[in-house]
Design an enzyme around this catalytic site. Structure first.
Site, short mmCIF file in Angstrom:
data_model
loop_
_atom_site.label_atom_id
_atom_site.label_comp_id
_atom_site.label_asym_id
_atom_site.label_seq_id
_atom_site.Cartn_x
_atom_site.Cartn_y
_atom_site.Cartn_z
N HIS A 227 47.46 9.71 -21.49
CA HIS A 227 47.24 9.39 -22.65
C HIS A 227 46.71 10.72 -23.42
O HIS A 227 46.73 11.81 -23.03
CB HIS A 227 45.66 8.64 -22.68
CG HIS A 227 44.40 9.58 -22.08
ND1 HIS A 227 44.58 9.64 -20.75
CD2 HIS A 227 43.38 10.09 -22.61
CE1 HIS A 227 43.42 10.63 -20.32
NE2 HIS A 227 42.86 10.55 -21.62
N HIS A 284 47.96 13.74 -20.87
CA HIS A 284 47.12 14.05 -19.39
C HIS A 284 46.86 12.83 -18.91
O HIS A 284 46.74 11.67 -19.43
CB HIS A 284 46.08 14.98 -19.69
CG HIS A 284 45.05 14.48 -20.65
ND1 HIS A 284 45.23 14.55 -22.36
CD2 HIS A 284 43.78 13.93 -20.56
CE1 HIS A 284 44.14 14.13 -22.59
NE2 HIS A 284 43.04 13.79 -21.87
N ARG A 294 35.87 11.31 -7.06
CA ARG A 294 35.80 12.30 -8.16
C ARG A 294 34.78 11.97 -9.23
O ARG A 294 34.84 11.02 -9.82
CB ARG A 294 37.18 12.44 -8.58
CG ARG A 294 37.36 13.91 -9.31
CD ARG A 294 39.00 13.91 -9.57
NE ARG A 294 39.29 15.09 -10.76
CZ ARG A 294 39.12 14.89 -11.87
NH1 ARG A 294 38.87 13.67 -12.43
NH2 ARG A 294 39.65 16.02 -12.62
#
Length: 358
Positions: A227, A284, A294
């Site tokens: 996106h 990205h 994460r």
């Protein structure tokens, strides 16, 4: 508390989409399985912008580095950025705490009266695996915090609210500084556009958690699908050194090497349109990890809904004029129809870009 009670029902949603994908033979593009090169982003020391001295040469060089990275990469790291480690670490701690709450508590916004509707997981509109995000997030309009008249000194969420507000004020000041520099570098030296249109209460903050992907080939599954960002600037705080962020550079995907001392800055769609394509809003994504979770926090520098985005240069316009509200609505419509965002191609003048649902 075990992860089964804190995690959303990823496996159930994933299984359903996997079966649909196999029936429709919409497997992953084999190019996504190729090993991806890891690169370091440009690292820019911002201390010359904040030091009280007369070193104008160092200040101008710093500004030029910011503009150059925004044109060539659309992403860069900043160090000595003026946001203290106490603010960053305080937010990290509280973010991890909130994601450890039971899924039902997060889903129903129990104990989070200012987060109403902000919790999300997976991809509700996904029609195949490529559109599914193996992650959960709180996407928070900062007007709910920065503009709130209710007390945030009591209740179970008071420390988290305080830490978000601390970070948001500092991120806002940094974003204004960077935006003013980028405007100056394309000839808008005295522009008041960002001061007048982007306020602390018009911006957004998104806290992300990417659980481990325990199945085979985690690189085939996105933590966050490819996106671009629908804002002017994004300030990204990576909570750890677990790799996962990837971006497109020179037509190919590269993996970003984490920098433990830096914040990550990226250009959003609105800046690309406002600068008439000078600064790049780069596609990205986040890939999953088989072993480690994460965390990240993204601050989105946004204007009022009514703000009109148009070419600030004297060059022929690449994009037509549009309001931020119109842009957001178009993104929502595209996601609903196609399962993914289209973005700026919809607003090109002499638009020959098209997409079908087939």
């Amino acid at each position: 508390m075990d992860s089964a009670s804190t995690n959303p029902p990823f496996h159930k949603a994933f299984k359903t989409l996997m079966e649909k994908t196999q029936r429709e033979r919409e497997g992953f593009d084999e190019t996504e399985l190729v090993e991806i090169e890891e690169c370091e982003l440009p690292v820019i020391d911002l201390s010359p912008l904040f030091e009280e001295n007369d070193d104008e040469v160092a200040r101008e060089e710093c500004k030029s580095e910011i503009a150059r990275a925004s044109k060539e990469w659309g992403f860069f790291h900043v160090v000595k950025h003026g946001i203290s480690s106490e603010v960053l670490n305080g937010l990290r701690i509280e973010q991890e705490k909130v994601f450890k709450l039971p899924f039902d508590v997060k889903k129903n916004n129990n104990d989070f009266n200012f987060f109403a509707g902000s919790y999300r997981w997976g991809s509700p509109t996904a029609t195949n695996i490529k559109q599914f995000s193996w992650s959960e997030a709180f996407h928070i309009p900062l007007a709910d915090i920065m503009g709130s008249t209710t007390s945030t000194t009591t209740g179970p969420n008071n420390t988290l609210t305080y830490r978000i507000e601390q970070f948001a004020w500092d991120a806002y000041n940094l974003a204004q500084t960077l935006a003013d520099i980028l405007a100056e570098k394309i000839g808008e030296q005295n522009s008041k556009f960002f001061r007048e249109n982007c306020l602390p209460t018009t911006c957004y903050l998104r806290m992300n958690r990417y659980p481990p992907f325990p199945m085979a080939s985690p690189s085939q599954v996105h933590g966050l699908i490819p996106h671009t960002d629908s804002c002017f600037l994004t300030i990204l705080l990576l909570q750890d050194q677990v790799r996962g962020l990837q971006l497109v550079k020179d037509g190919k995907w590269i993996a970003v090497k984490p920098n433990p001392h830096a914040l990550t800055i990226n250009i959003g769609d609105l800046f690309q349109a406002w600068s008439n394509g000078v600064y790049k809003s780069v596609e990205h994504r986040v890939v999953t990890n088989p072993e480690f979770e994460r965390f990240s926090t993204a601050y989105f520098f946004c204007p009022f809904n009514e703000t009109v985005i148009e070419n600030c240069s004297k060059q022929p316009s690449v994009y037509r004029r549009f309001s931020y509200q119109e842009y957001r609505q178009q993104v929502r419509d595209d996601v609903q129809k196609f399962g993914t965002k289209i973005g700026l191609p919809n607003f090109l003048l002499h638009n020959t870009w098209c997409r079908t649902s087939g």
